[in-house]
Scaffold this motif. Sequence first.
Motif, PDB file in Angstrom:
ATOM      1  N   THR A 130       0.934  -1.258  -0.106  1.00  0.00           N
ATOM      2  CA  THR A 130       0.058   0.179  -0.127  1.00  0.00           C
ATOM      3  C   THR A 130       0.853   1.282   0.005  1.00  0.00           C
ATOM      4  OG1 THR A 130      -1.941   0.926   0.874  1.00  0.00           O
ATOM      5  CG2 THR A 130      -0.202   0.226   2.601  1.00  0.00           C
ATOM      6  N   ASN A 171      -5.208   2.102   5.541  1.00  0.00           N
ATOM      7  CA  ASN A 171      -4.591   3.350   4.827  1.00  0.00           C
ATOM      8  C   ASN A 171      -5.818   4.306   4.322  1.00  0.00           C
ATOM      9  OD1 ASN A 171      -3.287   4.980   3.240  1.00  0.00           O
ATOM     10  ND2 ASN A 171      -2.341   3.670   1.987  1.00  0.00           N
ATOM     11  N   GLY A 200      -5.523   4.672   0.821  1.00  0.00           N
ATOM     12  CA  GLY A 200      -5.577   3.405  -0.095  1.00  0.00           C
ATOM     13  C   GLY A 200      -6.812   2.861  -0.783  1.00  0.00           C
ATOM     14  N   TRP A 238      -5.936  -5.477  -3.093  1.00  0.00           N
ATOM     15  CA  TRP A 238      -4.673  -5.562  -3.399  1.00  0.00           C
ATOM     16  C   TRP A 238      -4.491  -6.323  -4.575  1.00  0.00           C
ATOM     17  CZ3 TRP A 238      -0.880  -9.552  -1.550  1.00  0.00           C
ATOM     18  CH2 TRP A 238       0.571  -9.315  -1.806  1.00  0.00           C
ATOM     19  N   SER A 279      -4.171  -2.213   3.578  1.00  0.00           N
ATOM     20  CA  SER A 279      -4.723  -1.019   2.370  1.00  0.00           C
ATOM     21  C   SER A 279      -5.871  -0.715   2.945  1.00  0.00           C
ATOM     22  CB  SER A 279      -4.990  -2.101   1.247  1.00  0.00           C
ATOM     23  OG  SER A 279      -5.402  -1.079   0.085  1.00  0.00           O
TER      24      SER A 279
END
Length: 165
Positions: A44, A106, A109, A114, A103
């Motif tokens: 990320t 975040n 993100g 992913w 992710s």
Amino acid sequence: MAGSPENILLRLPTEQERAIRDIYTALAERGLPEQKQRPHISVTFAPTMAAKVVGEAAVILPPLMPAELRRVGTVVFGTKSKQTVAWLLEAPEELERAARRLSAMNPEGRGDRWIPHLTMGLRIQKAIVPDYLAALAEVTSPHLNAVTAERAAFYQPGLGTELRL
């Protein structure tokens, strides 16, 4: 995004990095754009990575290393004039769950998503992507069917620092 983002990433063993750099060199020798990036697998990224994400990555990623990621195809990211050519990778389930968790944590993100990949061509002009793909297939050994995530790291390109997680 101005400048390179901060990354939680996975580093490869030296010999695999060298093999990938050799592919970059072979592509450049064919007149294709030179690739200078250090081979890695991003988990990320963000302009400035949230401390809670780095802290969680330091807890959940190291126990999963090393991890073998199988090369399952080649993908092209981007829709504009410059695109990214990458190897699509398949990660072990535990690593995939950890990456999705990071992710999702975040703020910058893409949620609980992913797409594990290793960039083989960054900022490739859209018009030459077909030639780049063909050359990449020619210079890549058919025996190079997996890469190893040897260790996790937090990379801050703006500071020139990398912290092993």
